[in-house]
Design a protein around this motif. Sequence first.
Motif, PDB file in Angstrom:
ATOM      1  N   ALA A  38       0.815  -1.215   0.000  1.00  0.00           N
ATOM      2  CA  ALA A  38       0.000   0.000   0.000  1.00  0.00           C
ATOM      3  C   ALA A  38       0.846   1.262   0.000  1.00  0.00           C
ATOM      4  O   ALA A  38       0.332   2.371  -0.162  1.00  0.00           O
ATOM      5  CB  ALA A  38      -0.952   0.013   1.201  1.00  0.00           C
ATOM      6  N   ASN A  50      -3.310   0.318  -3.542  1.00  0.00           N
ATOM      7  CA  ASN A  50      -3.587   1.666  -3.043  1.00  0.00           C
ATOM      8  C   ASN A  50      -3.643   2.609  -4.239  1.00  0.00           C
ATOM      9  O   ASN A  50      -2.587   3.020  -4.749  1.00  0.00           O
ATOM     10  CB  ASN A  50      -2.527   2.131  -2.051  1.00  0.00           C
ATOM     11  CG  ASN A  50      -2.839   3.491  -1.444  1.00  0.00           C
ATOM     12  OD1 ASN A  50      -3.761   4.188  -1.881  1.00  0.00           O
ATOM     13  ND2 ASN A  50      -2.074   3.888  -0.435  1.00  0.00           N
ATOM     14  N   ASN A 203     -12.894   0.825  -3.479  1.00  0.00           N
ATOM     15  CA  ASN A 203     -11.651   0.884  -2.717  1.00  0.00           C
ATOM     16  C   ASN A 203     -11.201   2.335  -2.583  1.00  0.00           C
ATOM     17  O   ASN A 203     -11.463   3.170  -3.452  1.00  0.00           O
ATOM     18  CB  ASN A 203     -10.554   0.031  -3.357  1.00  0.00           C
ATOM     19  CG  ASN A 203     -10.214   0.457  -4.776  1.00  0.00           C
ATOM     20  OD1 ASN A 203     -11.081   0.785  -5.566  1.00  0.00           O
ATOM     21  ND2 ASN A 203      -8.931   0.413  -5.118  1.00  0.00           N
ATOM     22  N   GLY A 205      -7.854   4.929  -0.870  1.00  0.00           N
ATOM     23  CA  GLY A 205      -6.482   4.919  -0.388  1.00  0.00           C
ATOM     24  C   GLY A 205      -5.936   6.316  -0.176  1.00  0.00           C
ATOM     25  O   GLY A 205      -6.461   7.300  -0.714  1.00  0.00           O
ATOM     26  N   GLY A 217       1.288   4.349   3.421  1.00  0.00           N
ATOM     27  CA  GLY A 217       0.079   4.149   2.636  1.00  0.00           C
ATOM     28  C   GLY A 217      -0.991   3.482   3.468  1.00  0.00           C
ATOM     29  O   GLY A 217      -0.711   2.565   4.247  1.00  0.00           O
ATOM     30  N   ALA A 219      -4.916   1.815   2.887  1.00  0.00           N
ATOM     31  CA  ALA A 219      -5.838   1.416   1.821  1.00  0.00           C
ATOM     32  C   ALA A 219      -6.977   0.573   2.384  1.00  0.00           C
ATOM     33  O   ALA A 219      -6.777  -0.249   3.293  1.00  0.00           O
ATOM     34  CB  ALA A 219      -5.103   0.637   0.739  1.00  0.00           C
ATOM     35  N   TYR A 220      -8.160   0.779   1.829  1.00  0.00           N
ATOM     36  CA  TYR A 220      -9.362   0.049   2.247  1.00  0.00           C
ATOM     37  C   TYR A 220     -10.071  -0.501   1.021  1.00  0.00           C
ATOM     38  O   TYR A 220     -10.251   0.213   0.023  1.00  0.00           O
ATOM     39  CB  TYR A 220     -10.310   0.989   3.013  1.00  0.00           C
ATOM     40  CG  TYR A 220     -11.656   0.370   3.339  1.00  0.00           C
ATOM     41  CD1 TYR A 220     -11.790  -0.498   4.413  1.00  0.00           C
ATOM     42  CD2 TYR A 220     -12.780   0.653   2.564  1.00  0.00           C
ATOM     43  CE1 TYR A 220     -13.025  -1.063   4.715  1.00  0.00           C
ATOM     44  CE2 TYR A 220     -14.013   0.089   2.855  1.00  0.00           C
ATOM     45  CZ  TYR A 220     -14.127  -0.772   3.932  1.00  0.00           C
ATOM     46  OH  TYR A 220     -15.348  -1.330   4.220  1.00  0.00           O
TER      47      TYR A 220
END
Length: 416
Positions: A38, A50, A203, A205, A217, A219-220
Amino acid sequence: MLSVSSALTAMAGQASASGFQLQEQNASGLGNAYAGQAAAAENASTIFFNPAGMTRLPGRQISGAVNLILPSSKFTNSGTSTAPAALPSPGGNGGDAGGLAAVPNAYMSWQIDPKLWVGVGMTVPYGLSTDYDRGWFGRFQSQKAEVKTIDINPSFAYKLNDVVSVGGGVSFQRGEVKIDRSSFIGIETSSQLKVDDDSYGFNLGAMFNLSPMTRIGIAYRSSVAYDLKGNVTVTGAGTAPILMEVKLPDTLAWSIAHQVNPKLELLGDVTLTQWSKIKRIPVVTTAASTLGPSGRVLDTFEFEFKDTYRIGIGANYKLRNDFTLKLGVAYDKSPVSDQFRTVTLPDNDRTWLAIGGKYQASKQMTLDFGYAYLFIKDASINSQKGVAALPFQGNVVGNYNNPSVHILSGQLTYSF
């Protein structure tokens, strides 16, 4: 459970990450055991890990990878009862339920102006295949199981300033699940479950440049909900339309990349996955048929998954101006508990050891490659599905000894 991948002709083997998740979304991260992805943002595959990382990619770039995955999963019986108990099992322990699979992915990023990037990724985020010898002890629970996925992920990234970048995207997914097994209707026969659906998720990020040497980073990736529809067909008994409602997990990753000196970069990350969204999945008929009335529960898959974590550390060392050596190690916690382990997913905790390299073939072209070996803990199974009442599915009792996974990946990136 999930999805189909005809557009990429992908066939996922026994999942290399925990559960049935596939970590192999590029080859450039494999040498680091996917630690710090990420924050790494080496190429356009950052769209998956990400999307904010696109702000580190000037101009336009395309990148594609192929990941070869070879799992090994061998069952040893210690008290299995076939269903019904008198039926012979010429396939014995079932041989090696793993098999070679090729998992591809492809990406493109495009810088629109000094602050805005757009891109798209095509990936296989989930996959599973277990295939036992015909007639094995556990064939009434599963003979062959397949989960396949494709995800198309248009994305954007925006550079707020020299410190902070953000990004996001929408995931359009197509899904398919197939399970073949034996059934008993006075004689032994076969049955096939086949369902599919389309769904979507998203998503997000962010990338933070803490200094010229260090960046973080975050991120989801969201959960994706499926109403998987299709049929169950029992040879000699008929076909029933069915529904399976499945919600896939969401993930949250935190990564760091730190340039120690001009030659050495260190990477690290922690990823949390909410597998507990998958508990019990009933198979429900949606219309009357020879297999029963509408609304009948034909079967229930009892997974009872737990939330998990993954931690990894990696290092990149520049041996020459055109070649970088990559190393990595990671620990991946399984969502499967001993009491709910199934023959379709005989999963357990795993440790990654990885090595790889990056070769700058020209100013525009980069080649990445990597290899990883995954040590998986022995996994006991005590799946009691019954031998005396319908539906006969038997009791599978034993161990999966010394399971492992080999992964070999290659990637080509071209900037223009």
